[in-house]
Design an enzyme around this catalytic site. Structure first.
Site, PDB file in Angstrom:
ATOM      1  N   LYS A  98       4.661   0.805  -4.342  1.00 33.22           N
ATOM      2  CA  LYS A  98       5.125  -0.474  -4.880  1.00 33.22           C
ATOM      3  C   LYS A  98       6.528  -0.350  -5.476  1.00 33.22           C
ATOM      4  CE  LYS A  98       1.667  -3.083  -3.742  1.00 33.22           C
ATOM      5  NZ  LYS A  98       1.846  -4.199  -2.772  1.00 33.22           N
ATOM      6  N   VAL A 112      -0.971  -3.785  10.582  1.00 35.86           N
ATOM      7  CA  VAL A 112       0.458  -3.889  10.248  1.00 35.86           C
ATOM      8  C   VAL A 112       1.159  -2.534  10.237  1.00 35.86           C
ATOM      9  CG1 VAL A 112       0.148  -6.021   8.938  1.00 35.86           C
ATOM     10  CG2 VAL A 112       0.050  -3.806   7.741  1.00 35.86           C
ATOM     11  N   TYR A 119      -0.314   4.245  -4.886  1.00 36.54           N
ATOM     12  CA  TYR A 119      -0.080   2.801  -5.033  1.00 36.54           C
ATOM     13  C   TYR A 119       1.215   2.550  -5.794  1.00 36.54           C
ATOM     14  CZ  TYR A 119      -1.116  -2.111  -6.017  1.00 36.54           C
ATOM     15  OH  TYR A 119      -1.061  -3.484  -6.093  1.00 36.54           O
TER      16      TYR A 119
END
Length: 252
Positions: A161, A63, A157
């Site tokens: 996010k 992706v 992370y």
């Protein structure tokens, strides 16, 4: 109302949350596109669902690769002709690593999957949903409770996010003229390969190491299915699904 016969795309579908959600969509009657790096595991998930194999499409795809993502949407158009729901789920993490010890390579890997990948999938879905007849669809981004409250040692992370939340808000606005809804599910401690260490013990904000409770991944799959099943005039903008007793409320 969305449902049986609609076309859904699930990324990160070879294991964990993505696999459980893809199987739930297949069983609910969606024609479902499963995306991940390991094509054989995607095929196995379709077989495990027990539905007609013609309702599933397994596409091995990175992706973070714009060309591969363009090819993915070409395959969806050729096979099913339209796209109604996307669960933007593919993710990566480096846990328990203070910012000073995180390599740039690991930073780029996590941000590349969680943010770049989410953008590329959302962009492709947006363009397909805008052009199709009838127009519109729904994009559901996988955020995290870390989009609001970080864990110690999770800078890449957490930052990615937080950025996904901005992506969700922006797509929600951009999608209004084209009947494209965008929402976000923020997940806390769903049992998967990524959360195995959580059950053994992870750093807490007070410096201690403690195990945390987890919940079955089916709870997430059912929540995403509910978000997808709403009629076009309704949208779950943000939903938090978490293990009841995990240290999130009051974390720190």
């Amino acid at each position: 109302m969305a449902g049986a016969g609609d076309v859904a795309l699930i990324t990160g579908a070879s294991a964990g949350i993505g696999k459980a959600t893809a199987i739930a969509f297949l069983k609910a009657g969606y024609r479902t596109v499963l995306v991940g790096r390991r094509g054989e595991l995607l095929e196995a998930a379709i077989a495990e669902s027990g539905v007609d194999a013609g309702n599933g499409l397994a596409v091995a795809c990175d992706v973070t690769d714009p060309v591969a993502v363009d090819d993915l949407f070409g395959a969806i158009a050729d096979t099913f002709g339209r796209l109604d729901v996307v669960f933007n789920n593919a993710g990566a993490a480096v846990l328990s690593t203070p910012v000073g010890d995180l390599s740039f390579e690991d930073w780029r890997r996590v941000v590349g999957v969680n943010l770049d990948g989410s953008f590329l999938i959302a962009r492709g879905a947006f363009n397909m949903m805008r052009a199709q007849d009838p127009q519109g669809g729904r994009i559901i981004n996988n955020g995290s409770i870390s989009a609001y409250v970080p864990r110690p040692g999770s800078v890449a992370y957490t930052a990615s996010k937080h950025a996904v939340t901005g992506l969700t808000r922006s797509i929600s606005l951009d999608g209004r003229p084209f009947n494209i809804a965008c929402g976000q599910i923020d997940i806390g401690n769903a049992a998967s390969e990524m959360t195995e260490t959580i059950q053994k013990g992870v750093p807490q904000a007070d410096g201690s190491i403690k195990p945390e409770p987890v919940m079955h991944v089916s709870n997430v799959a059912n929540a995403v299915l509910h978000m997808a099943s709403l009629p076009p005039e309704a949208n779950v903008q943000f939903m938090t699904v978490m293990a009841t007793n995990m240290p999130y409320i009051g974390r720190g």
